[in-house]
Design an enzyme around this catalytic site. Structure first.
Site, PDB file in Angstrom:
ATOM      1  N   ASN A  97      30.609  35.520  32.315  1.00  0.00           N
ATOM      2  CA  ASN A  97      31.359  36.218  33.366  1.00  0.00           C
ATOM      3  C   ASN A  97      32.682  36.709  32.783  1.00  0.00           C
ATOM      4  O   ASN A  97      33.601  35.926  32.590  1.00  0.00           O
ATOM      5  CB  ASN A  97      31.578  35.237  34.528  1.00  0.00           C
ATOM      6  CG  ASN A  97      32.426  35.806  35.646  1.00  0.00           C
ATOM      7  OD1 ASN A  97      33.151  36.780  35.473  1.00  0.00           O
ATOM      8  ND2 ASN A  97      32.363  35.169  36.811  1.00  0.00           N
ATOM      9  N   HIS A 135      29.153  42.804  39.868  1.00  0.00           N
ATOM     10  CA  HIS A 135      29.957  41.987  38.949  1.00  0.00           C
ATOM     11  C   HIS A 135      29.086  40.827  38.468  1.00  0.00           C
ATOM     12  O   HIS A 135      28.382  40.189  39.268  1.00  0.00           O
ATOM     13  CB  HIS A 135      31.197  41.482  39.684  1.00  0.00           C
ATOM     14  CG  HIS A 135      31.851  40.319  39.022  1.00  0.00           C
ATOM     15  ND1 HIS A 135      32.145  40.312  37.675  1.00  0.00           N
ATOM     16  CD2 HIS A 135      32.235  39.106  39.497  1.00  0.00           C
ATOM     17  CE1 HIS A 135      32.689  39.150  37.359  1.00  0.00           C
ATOM     18  NE2 HIS A 135      32.755  38.407  38.444  1.00  0.00           N
ATOM     19  N   CYS A 149      38.085  40.053  39.417  1.00  0.00           N
ATOM     20  CA  CYS A 149      36.732  40.538  39.103  1.00  0.00           C
ATOM     21  C   CYS A 149      36.372  41.808  39.867  1.00  0.00           C
ATOM     22  O   CYS A 149      35.326  42.414  39.613  1.00  0.00           O
ATOM     23  CB  CYS A 149      35.703  39.448  39.386  1.00  0.00           C
ATOM     24  SG  CYS A 149      36.089  37.908  38.569  1.00  0.00           S
TER      25      CYS A 149
END
Ligand code: UT7
Length: 338
Positions: free
Chosen positions: A294, A263, A123
């Protein structure tokens, strides 16, 4: 006298010149997920902020989603694909270990044999790729660099796992990094990055591909497993410090910022970071996770694209971006929105 090697050209400033995203077509509301994991729409909304997420169809591959995002970023940058000197793809879900997704994308975009390679920084991957691209442009290694963050996390997610099934999503985001007119036009601040391998076990594939293929019960996908709570605490308490360092490295304060684009891991993590950074009211905060889920390396460029589309962000705005995830790894920098 020793023979001398010609050094790289004098450093120059780099900036992001174009951005684009690709959201896969399947919109999956919480109601489609809750039964399999004994959860509820309310639990998912209050614990993560997610209302629905995007999952790819069979036709929406890591390559096709990347091409969609990259095409938009290149058009926005106003360059021709043959001007792209390097393609960097951050992904942990390209199912081929070799050749790289980047080489296929560089070819299919019609670049002139651009250098191409994949990176694995989960990520944090978009911010890692951005840092590499910025350095390349600054030193003259490449004139224009395409950075793509892309994931098909639905492939690596166990649909019955309560801690991940509602969280992860698919998508692609891309930027083009090119030279700024002069030092004052610099659009990418110094990166603050690192890793904490002691926490390797917090997010990982439950087994390697070889063991997954040779499982006693037959071949299976080596799904991701996550200890959500320690990651949550690490992200909420440690990442604001990294974000603060990135501001200082860029020589600005929160008052100079227009946007905060972390993020998109969990809305509560975003809120915790914003509180600790003491962001003033005028700073718009990315909340793309509500409709996107996500999507790991894709989440920051996708969130920026949505803010541009909604008018929350404008060309020239200053944004603080920070990526963090499996490794654990992290990276943050200040950028100017193209
Ligand atoms: O993107 C890369 C980095 N990843 C992240 O940053 C993710 C970070 N972690 C998180 O976002 C959060 O940890 C989650 C959203 C994954 C989980 O939220 P949490 O507040 O940390 O929940 P928890 O694991 O501490 O569980 C709290 C309670 C437990 O019940 P008890 O023991 O309090 O009775 C769990 O059993 O919630 C229960 N629970 C669930 N209930 C309904 C756990 N998962 C679920 C679920 N649905 N899916």
């Amino acid at each position: 006298m020793r023979t001398q090697i010609r050094p790289a050209r004098q450093p120059r400033a780099a900036r992001i010149t174009g951005i684009g995203g690709y959201r896969p077509s399947r919109v999956i509301p919480n109601s489609e997920i809750v039964e399999r994991i004994d959860s509820s729409d309310e639990w998912i909304r209050t614990r993560s902020g997610i209302e629905s997420r995007r999952w790819a169809t069979d036709d929406e591959t890591v390559i096709s989603m990347s091409l969609g995002a990259a095409g938009k970023a290149i058009a926005h940058a106003g360059v021709h694909p043959d001007q792209i000197g390097c393609v960097i793809v951050s992904t942990v879900t390209h199912l081929y270990q070799t050749p790289s997704a980047a080489a296929e994308i560089a070819y299919k975009l019609g670049t002139d044999r651009a250098a191409a390679f994949d990176i694995s920084a989960a990520c944090a991957g978009f911010c890692y790729g951005l840092s590499l691209a910025s350095d390349m442009v600054q030193t003259g290694t490449a004139e224009h660099v395409l950075v793509i963050g892309v994931e098909r996390l639905s492939d690596l997610t166990d649909p019955t796992d309560r801690s991940t099934a509602f969280l992860f999503a698919d998508g692609a985001g891309a930027v083009v990094v090119g030279p700024a007119d002069d030092a004052e036009g610099a659009g990418i601040g110094p990166v603050v990055w690192g890793s904490d391998g002691e926490s390797l076990g917090h997010i990982h594939q439950r087994e390697n591909w070889y063991d997954a293929l040779h499982s006693p019960d037959g071949p299976r996908m080596p799904h991701l497993v996550m200890q959500g709570n320690p990651v949550f605490r690490w992200a909420s308490y440690e990442m604001p410090k990294v974000a603060q360092q990135a501001l200082e490295a860029a020589g600005i304060t929160v008052d100079d910022l227009d946007l905060f684009v972390p993020h998109q891991a969990n809305m509560r993590i975003t809120d915790a970071m914003a509180r600790q950074l003491k962001l003033p009211d005028h700073v718009a905060i990315a909340r793309d996770i509500a409709q996107q889920g996500n999507s790991s390396a894709a989440s920051i460029p996708l969130a920026i694209e949505r803010m541009l589309e909604s008018g929350e962000a404008r060309s020239g705005d200053l944004a603080l971006v920070i990526g963090f995830g499996a490794g654990l790894v992290y990276a943050a920098q200040v950028i100017r929105i193209p």
